[in-house]
Motif scaffolding. Structure first.
Motif, short mmCIF file in Angstrom:
data_model
loop_
_atom_site.label_atom_id
_atom_site.label_comp_id
_atom_site.label_asym_id
_atom_site.label_seq_id
_atom_site.Cartn_x
_atom_site.Cartn_y
_atom_site.Cartn_z
N ARG A 16 0.25 -1.13 -0.18
CA ARG A 16 0.03 0.20 0.27
C ARG A 16 0.83 1.19 -0.13
O ARG A 16 0.64 2.69 -0.69
N LEU B 204 2.27 6.91 -6.39
CA LEU B 204 2.13 6.53 -7.15
C LEU B 204 0.60 6.97 -7.27
O LEU B 204 0.40 7.77 -8.54
N ARG B 205 0.16 7.58 -6.48
CA ARG B 205 -1.47 7.90 -6.38
C ARG B 205 -1.81 8.94 -6.51
O ARG B 205 -2.56 9.66 -6.55
N TYR B 206 -0.73 9.20 -4.87
CA TYR B 206 -1.07 10.41 -4.10
C TYR B 206 -0.08 11.30 -3.79
O TYR B 206 0.90 11.03 -3.83
N THR C 204 -8.08 7.20 3.46
CA THR C 204 -6.96 7.81 2.62
C THR C 204 -8.36 8.78 2.00
O THR C 204 -9.48 8.52 1.09
N GLU D 193 1.78 1.99 -3.45
CA GLU D 193 0.80 2.08 -4.80
C GLU D 193 0.55 3.94 -4.14
O GLU D 193 0.24 4.71 -5.03
N ASP D 194 0.60 3.90 -2.48
CA ASP D 194 -0.17 5.51 -2.12
C ASP D 194 1.29 6.66 -3.18
O ASP D 194 0.72 7.38 -3.32
N THR E 80 -11.95 3.54 -6.88
CA THR E 80 -10.75 3.62 -8.35
C THR E 80 -10.30 5.24 -8.47
O THR E 80 -11.17 5.33 -7.51
N VAL E 81 -9.37 5.15 -9.23
CA VAL E 81 -9.03 6.15 -9.01
C VAL E 81 -10.00 7.08 -10.18
O VAL E 81 -10.46 9.15 -9.41
N LEU F 204 -1.16 13.67 -9.40
CA LEU F 204 -1.01 13.20 -7.85
C LEU F 204 -2.19 14.07 -8.08
O LEU F 204 -2.93 14.98 -8.10
N GLU G 41 -12.50 8.75 -6.97
CA GLU G 41 -11.81 9.59 -6.44
C GLU G 41 -11.68 11.33 -7.34
O GLU G 41 -11.96 12.34 -6.00
N ARG G 42 -11.44 11.15 -8.52
CA ARG G 42 -11.16 12.23 -8.65
C ARG G 42 -12.95 13.15 -9.24
O ARG G 42 -12.98 14.05 -9.50
#
Length: 428
Positions: free
Chosen positions: A243, A249-251, A286, A246-247, A402-403, A257, A406-407
């Motif tokens: 995790r 790469l995502r946030y 998150t 992955e965080d 999913t991304v 980001l 969140e977006r």
């Protein structure tokens, strides 16, 4: 001994007879352990009673005299010591037991708490506690204590759940809520800024835009907040290494980001001091934040070097500052202007009341956040996960946030803010 068969004995003592039966246990020296009951006037009745007890022993439903005479206080101690709950639940149950259940049942055995005693306690606690919800919480804890006593200490639990007896009582009306307007949030934020500065302003907006619980906001440390997180994450759990990767790469801050806050703990008062404990129901999560709030958080963290993102007036933790007494009433209900007298606190302008929140809990901001998400039509799984709730069944097993979800949440919250700003600029 008048009669003997299958380890059942009947004997006369004076004008009554007593029956003895084998309990199924042995003494340390190998002798059989017997139980007894006296006061019978008829020998056959006593003998049949002994046979019934033997049948219950074979069926595993018998309660020994020794177990049946266990005091409620002893059973409560044993029950509570064997429970394993989250910190807040453990603290709540302990308070309910020590304040209400233990004093009421002191001196009584578990076997004495039958249906009538259970109803008497329910009537007592409903009269003692003005809040129906508080009384229900007490009865829930007592219900678990008595349910777990069966069948070892009592044959069946006296707790009533399905059938209603006595006078009809309408179900408790839910707390009345108003639609949460962004104008009310803006005024609360401005009031909070007057009370304890820019941290107060940003905290109100953060709660409205994330739905975080008050204890989670009070316990938010800077290493778990944008723009530092996730690069600043202490990574305390080796099993979460995937995790953590992955965080990153995502946030975070940068192209592609998403700005976010990590809910990793809350603060609670333990014996007069502030303790950092897991979030309620271990709801680690998150929370992406809209760009306007990300800018506020970055500005806030650059303005101070405290451990807490939202420090109290003196720089410490809001969780130990008496927030519900010294802060929130002024923020929600308003306050008169305060002039500075020699040796007193700093002067302060008048604070207007916010009608939608005056006399209400700050927790309703969290409720309002969920209403905003529901209004915008987001995925139920994404909404419940953001609130820190478990989604049961197949949906909870197979769904994920999913991304794109969140977006969509970030965009909807940002749009709400920008529309509010546009209305404000037109009215000027």
């Amino acid at each position: 001994m008048a009669r003997r068969a299958r380890d059942v004995y009947v004997e006369w003592r004076g004008g009554t007879c007593r029956v003895k039966w084998w309990s199924g246990d042995y003494h340390d020296d190998g002798r059989k352990r017997f139980e007894s009951k006296g006061g019978f006037l008829d020998e056959d009745e006593a003998y049949d009673y002994g046979l019934d007890m033997m049948a219950e022993i074979r069926q595993g439903t018998a309660v020994s005299n020794r177990d049946g005479s266990t005091l409620m206080t002893e059973w409560i101690d044993a029950w509570f010591a064997a429970t394993d709950h989250a910190y807040t639940t453990h603290k709540s149950y302990k308070a309910i037991i020590n304040k209400h259940i233990r004093p009421y049942f002191r001196g009584k055995t578990v076997a004495e708490v039958d249906v009538i005693a259970y109803r008497a306690f329910r009537k007592h606690i409903q009269a003692k506690l003005p809040s129906p919800g508080s009384a229900k919480n007490v009865m829930t804890v007592l219900g678990m204590i008595l349910d777990d006593a069966a069948p070892r200490l009592i044959k069946v639990s006296p707790v009533e759940r399905q059938r209603q007896r006595g006078r009809f009582v309408k179900k408790t009306q839910r707390e009345r809520k108003r639609d949460m307007s962004i104008e009310s949030i803006d005024q609360l934020a401005r009031n909070a800024e007057v009370v304890f500065g820019y941290p107060g302003y940003v905290m109100i907006w953060t709660m409205a835009m994330t739905g975080m619980r008050p204890g989670e906001l009070f316990g938010l440390r800077r290493e778990y907040c944008y723009p530092a997180w996730p690069a600043s994450d202490p990574r305390p759990d080796p099993e979460e290494e995937e995790r953590y990767k992955e965080d990153v790469l995502r946030y975070g801050k940068g192209d592609g980001l998403m700005p976010a806050i990590r809910v990793q703990q809350q603060v609670q008062q333990v014996k007069g001091s502030t303790a950092e404990v897991p979030p309620k129901y271990y709801s680690y999560r998150t929370l992406v934040v809209p760009p306007f709030l990300a800018d506020m958080l970055e500005k806030l963290l650059a303005s101070h070097d405290k451990k807490w993102v939202f420090p109290a007036i003196a720089g410490g933790c809001l969780g130990s500052s008496g927030f519900s007494v010294d802060y929130w009433p002024h923020i929600s209900r308003g306050a008169k202007a305060r002039e500075r007298a020699p040796g007193s606190r700093n002067p302060r302008p008048a604070i207007p009341a916010v009608p939608d929140f005056a006399g209400k809990r700050i927790y309703l901001i969290r409720h309002g956040h969920k209403a905003w998400l529901d209004e915008d039509g987001h995925s139920r799984f994404a909404v419940e996960s953001r609130m820190g709730h478990e989604v049961p069944g197949v949906e909870g097993t197979y769904s994920s946030v999913t991304v794109a979800m969140e977006r969509a949440i970030m965009k909807a919250l940002q749009d709400r803010w920008e529309k509010f700003q546009a209305r404000g600029s037109r009215s000027e």
